[in-house]
Design a protein around this motif. Structure first.
Motif, PDB file in Angstrom:
ATOM      1  N   GLN A 172      -2.907   2.510  11.977  1.00 50.72           N
ATOM      2  CA  GLN A 172      -1.762   2.263  11.059  1.00 50.72           C
ATOM      3  C   GLN A 172      -0.528   3.448  11.113  1.00 50.72           C
ATOM      4  N   ILE A 188      -5.251   7.275   1.384  1.00 50.80           N
ATOM      5  CA  ILE A 188      -3.810   7.504   2.458  1.00 50.80           C
ATOM      6  C   ILE A 188      -4.343   7.439   3.614  1.00 50.80           C
ATOM      7  N   ARG A 189      -5.294   8.046   4.249  1.00 48.23           N
ATOM      8  CA  ARG A 189      -5.400   8.059   5.713  1.00 48.23           C
ATOM      9  C   ARG A 189      -5.805   6.565   6.110  1.00 48.23           C
ATOM     10  N   SER A 215       7.342   0.283   4.940  1.00 49.22           N
ATOM     11  CA  SER A 215       6.966   1.903   5.691  1.00 49.22           C
ATOM     12  C   SER A 215       7.956   2.855   5.101  1.00 49.22           C
ATOM     13  N   LYS A 236       3.463   6.252   5.282  1.00 47.57           N
ATOM     14  CA  LYS A 236       2.392   5.262   4.717  1.00 47.57           C
ATOM     15  C   LYS A 236       3.089   4.118   4.757  1.00 47.57           C
ATOM     16  N   VAL A 253      -2.833   9.865   8.996  1.00 45.83           N
ATOM     17  CA  VAL A 253      -2.886   8.279   8.945  1.00 45.83           C
ATOM     18  C   VAL A 253      -3.844   7.871  10.123  1.00 45.83           C
ATOM     19  N   MET A 313      -0.814  12.088   4.987  1.00 47.60           N
ATOM     20  CA  MET A 313       0.290  11.207   5.437  1.00 47.60           C
ATOM     21  C   MET A 313       0.257  11.481   7.058  1.00 47.60           C
ATOM     22  N   LYS A 370       0.219   3.860  -3.063  1.00 47.59           N
ATOM     23  CA  LYS A 370      -0.755   4.734  -2.833  1.00 47.59           C
ATOM     24  C   LYS A 370      -0.218   6.217  -2.703  1.00 47.59           C
ATOM     25  N   VAL A 371       0.776   6.414  -2.128  1.00 46.38           N
ATOM     26  CA  VAL A 371       1.524   7.772  -2.338  1.00 46.38           C
ATOM     27  C   VAL A 371       1.869   8.013  -3.667  1.00 46.38           C
ATOM     28  N   SER A 430      -6.038   3.810   4.277  1.00 41.43           N
ATOM     29  CA  SER A 430      -5.670   2.951   3.104  1.00 41.43           C
ATOM     30  C   SER A 430      -6.666   2.036   2.395  1.00 41.43           C
ATOM     31  N   SER A 439       0.791  -1.106  -0.146  1.00 37.23           N
ATOM     32  CA  SER A 439      -0.020  -0.006  -0.090  1.00 37.23           C
ATOM     33  C   SER A 439       0.870   1.253  -0.103  1.00 37.23           C
ATOM     34  N   THR A 440       2.007   1.296   0.106  1.00 38.31           N
ATOM     35  CA  THR A 440       2.917   2.388  -0.030  1.00 38.31           C
ATOM     36  C   THR A 440       2.925   2.958  -1.357  1.00 38.31           C
TER      37      THR A 440
END
Length: 218
Positions: free
Chosen positions: A140, A53-54, A173, A157, A136, A133, A25-26, A56, A22-23
């Motif tokens: 998370q 982002i917040r 991360s 993220k 979040v 970010m 997504k940034v 996921s 899911s990183t």
């Protein structure tokens, strides 16, 4: 990892490509905002960006993946971002597949974070991304936040992905600590998500301790 104030860098296996989970997504949001300013996005796309982002949200990521032109759009954006070893996977996404298995390296992820940290960034709405970010959801906020001193800002993220083939976990991360340290920790072959998170946090703590010392608690 890079100290953006001093330029000091630390790399470990810098050429190793691992899944983004899911990183990505940034990266997707950066691709969307490379060509369209935040206020020009439809309200539905801004909503998708927020929950992508917040919290996921994978479905929101799927929709934004389509919006940027899927792997072709991400590839074009990453060429502009000068990423050297990030490879988008083709296809229509179904709940994280394709964007979630984008392959990347830690240096490429650090470069993305640096683009968000730079005031002269080509991403004009970089501050919007960093704010998301920073916000979040609490559950998370693990990962590189383990390396922050008390009171420091952390924009991050995280990503987590269980391989179907061997049931091992990808735990990733990335983010910015104290508006100064661009950090990316990518791991694979973790027997559980918990052990992967613990590994990422331990690595980050050791890295940050080598770069600076937190002031004593009052």
């Amino acid at each position: 990892m890079e100290d953006l104030l001093t330029g000091r860098v630390y790399h470990f296996r810098p050429n190793e490509q691992l899944p983004t989970a899911s990183t990505a997504k940034v990266n997707i949001l950066m691709a969307a905002l490379r060509t369209t300013r935040w206020k020009k996005l439809p309200a539905s796309a801004r909503r998708d960006a927020d929950i992508m982002i917040r919290v996921s949200d994978n479905k929101a990521a799927d929709r934004l993946w389509e919006r940027i032109g899927r792997e072709g759009g991400l590839t074009r954006a990453n060429k502009a971002f000068k990423l050297k070893k990030t490879t988008a996977i083709g296809g229509r996404c179904v709940d994280l597949y394709c964007w979630g298995i984008t392959k990347t390296t830690a240096p490429d992820q650090v470069r993305l974070i640096k683009l968000l940290a730079r005031k002269n960034s080509p991403i004009k709405d970089r501050r919007t991304i960093l704010t998301l970010m920073e916000k979040v959801v609490p559950e998370q906020k693990w990962g590189i936040s383990a390396g922050a001193c008390e009171g420091e800002s952390v924009a991050l993220k995280n990503g987590w992905l269980k391989h179907v083939s061997n049931e091992q976990w990808v735990i990733v991360s990335v983010g910015l600590i104290a508006n100064r340290f661009a950090v990316a920790v990518l791991t694979e072959d973790n027997p559980s998500s918990e052990s992967g998170i613990a590994k990422v946090e331990k690595i980050t703590e050791r890295l940050m301790a080598a770069f600076r010392t937190c002031p004593p608690a009052e």
